[in-house]
Structures are given as C-alpha cells and as structure tokens.
Design a protein around this motif. Structure first.
Motif, PDB file in Angstrom:
ATOM      1  N   LYS A 226       0.813  -1.223   0.000  1.00 40.25           N
ATOM      2  CA  LYS A 226       0.000   0.000   0.000  1.00 40.25           C
ATOM      3  C   LYS A 226       0.847   1.274   0.000  1.00 40.25           C
ATOM      4  N   ILE A 227       2.119   1.164   0.312  1.00 46.72           N
ATOM      5  CA  ILE A 227       2.981   2.341   0.362  1.00 46.72           C
ATOM      6  C   ILE A 227       3.652   2.529  -0.994  1.00 46.72           C
ATOM      7  N   THR A 266       2.621   7.403   3.470  1.00 46.63           N
ATOM      8  CA  THR A 266       1.989   6.846   2.275  1.00 46.63           C
ATOM      9  C   THR A 266       2.964   6.771   1.108  1.00 46.63           C
TER      10      THR A 266
END
Length: 360
Positions: A226-227, A266
């Motif tokens: 997700k990063i 993120t």
C-alpha cells in the motif's frame, strides 16, 4: 606457567617483525641522510630512541622494542660514531645511552601494554552491556507478537464455526503481519551477531548501487504494497564495494521504519547524490517525522533511550537503526537522520568502488 608468561610478555609474530624492521630501516635511512649533512653523528641516538618508542607503541609485548634498543645502540656506535664501521666500547656515555634506550623501550612497552589491556577491558565491558541491553530490549518485543499469534490461532481453532469469513481473514492478516515483523527482527539479530563477530569478514564485492536498491525496494513492496515508492535513478552508474545482503538489510530497515513509525506514511522517495568519490542514498518519507527529542540519539547504540519511548512496545525501531549504523560504518560510510518539511530523511553515504581501488 613460566613458559606461558614468557609467551605473553615476548610474543612473536610476522606482523610485529615487519613493523620493527620497517621502523629500524627508516631510522637508519634518516640517519644516513642526516649524516650526509652533518657527519658529527650526534643525532643518531635520538633518531633510534624515537624508533624504539614507535616500535614499543605499535608492537605487542617487550621483545621487539628490547631488540630494537640493542640494535639502535649498536648502529649508533658502529655506523654513526667515529671510528666509523667499528665498535668502540670506550666511548664516553656509551653505557648510559644503552641503558637509556633500554629503559625507554621497557617503559613504553609497559605503558602501551597497559593501555591496550584497559582498552580491551573497556570494549569487553561495553559489549557485555550492549548484549544485556539488547536481550532486555528484544525479550518483550518478541514475546508480544508471539503471544498475539498464539491468541489469534487459538481463536480460529476454538471458534472456527462461529467466526465469520471476514473475522477469520482479519485474524489471519494479523498473524501474517506479526510473523513478518518477527522475520525482520530475526534478520536484524542475525546482522547484529554477524557484525559483532570479530572473526567474520564482510563479503564485499563491487555492485551497481541502483540494482541493490531496486532489490531492496522489491522486497519491501511485497511486505507493504500500500505504500508508494519512487526511485530517482542516479545520473551515472554508481559502483560500490559492498556486502549486498547487509546493505539490502539497511535499506529495508529504513523503509520499514518509515512504514511503521512514520505516523501515516503513504510515500517513500529514494534518490542518489554523487559527489567526488562518494555516493549518498537519500530515503525520505511523507510521515510525521522523528520526535525531536529522539532525533539526536536515534542512531546511537543505546537501547535504553528507545525503551523509555515505548508507545508501541512491539515496534522497537532502536534495534533496526543500530544495525544500520553498524553495517554502514563497517563499509566505511556514514548515516545521518533529520526531519524535513515533508517527513523524516535518512542519508547513507558510501565510498565509490574506484576510490577503494586506488588504496589497494
């Protein structure tokens, strides 16, 4: 017992033999050069006294410095004192010169041996303290995820029919997360063991730095999909002599540190800066940065400091960053940490391979 004591006081090694011969040869050459300027030869004794001091400082035990004192006195008398190329034991002050040089060698050797013993004891004490702090730091960190894994597995086994598919998936995801963290912890511990083993040698080979970074990024993406990770390639190929597995471990540790402790990270950006004979890898995230109180000490070999900040007991960043610092230092590089306007930034500086070749 006596033989063992003699071996401790008068050890023999090829390395010390070479050091002693080198200093004596240098002293002789210097005296010859000075003799061509001033044939009086009054400087010879001082030059050889300096050689004896250096030999006593850079060799082990008393053997080589004692031999050097004899050689120095004989050379001073035989080569650089009239009548030249002949021994003259009737020269005034000859016994005093011999005794002085012998005393200098023994005293210097004794002081050097004491300093080395104190340094060895200090290093052993620090290593023992570090080992104790390490065990204290990881004991709770490892037990906590293991307890969580056992609890999740027990919940699934004991309530299999009662749990919904979504709940089971959440528990399994939690088990996977904890297991991955344990794998990282074990890798860090193995790296610490490898770095602290004095007999272990780094398996350094010239590698293209961009490829090593790419391998670390690929492994990290498998753990944290997700990063988002962006890599800005260097303008030219940067080749560094390194142990690939250890450097990859450093990069993965830094990226995982950003993912776990980044307070909402993120994105991670990796870039390169080449200057002179060095290359710098910059790992920057968009998280909340490092606590300003911890920032000056975050790369130190102090686990107690990290233990005092245990807001997340099973996510101890101190061990990973300490491993990074040790690995980079073993490669002749440096690592720095700072906060930027966007998050935390870690900079790794390593010497390029061409610079290492020039020193061979």
């Amino acid at each position: 017992m006596l033989r063992k004591k003699c071996r401790e006081l008068f050890p023999v090694s090829w390395r010390d033999t070479a050091v002693a011969c080198a200093f004596l040869a240098a002293a002789t050459v210097l005296c010859v050069a000075l003799w061509s300027i001033d044939p009086s030869g009054g400087y010879a004794s001082m030059v050889f006294v300096l050689a004896v001091v250096c030999i006593a400082r850079f060799t082990t035990g008393y053997l080589y410095s004692t031999i050097a004192s004899f050689v120095g006195v004989v050379c001073t008398n035989y080569i650089f004192t009239y009548p030249y190329w002949a021994l003259n034991f009737t020269i005034a002050g000859y016994p005093l010169t011999f005794i002085a040089m012998l005393a200098v060698s023994i005293i210097t050797s004794a002081l050097t041996t004491q300093i080395k013993d104190h340094e060895r004891l200090r290093l052993e004490t620090e290593k023992e303290k570090l080992r104790t702090n390490l065990l204290r730091a990881i004991s709770h960190d490892i037990r906590t995820p293991l307890t969580s894994i056992v609890g999740s597995v027990s919940a699934i086994l004991e309530n299999d029919e009662k749990l919904s598919a979504e709940t089971k998936r959440e528990l399994l995801s939690h088990i996977q997360e904890e297991a991955r963290w344990l794998i990282t912890m074990v890798e860090n511990l193995l790296s610490i063991t490898r770095m602290s083993n004095q007999e272990a040698q780094l398996s350094k080979q010239p590698e293209v730095l961009e490829e090593v970074v790419g391998g670390a990024v690929q492994k990290f993406r498998g753990r944290y999909p997700k990063i988002h990770i962006s890599v800005t390639p260097p303008a030219e190929f940067a080749v560094v002599s390194m142990d690939v597995m250890l450097i990859e471990q450093v990069l993965i540790n830094l990226m995982e540190n950003a993912a776990i402790h980044g307070k909402g990270t993120t994105e991670i950006r990796i870039s390169f800066q080449e200057e002179g004979h060095q290359v710098t890898i910059v790992v920057e995230d968009d998280g909340g940065g490092v606590d300003p109180k911890l920032l000056p000490h975050i790369l130190e070999d102090s686990f107690a400091l990290i233990q005092d900040q245990r807001s997340d007991t099973k996510r101890n960043m101190g061990i990973g960053l300490s491993v990074c610092r040790s690995i980079i230092a073993a490669h002749g590089g440096t690592i720095r940490a700072r906060n930027t306007a966007r998050g935390a930034e870690f900079s790794i500086t390593l010497p390029l391979y061409e610079e290492e070749e020039s020193h061979v």
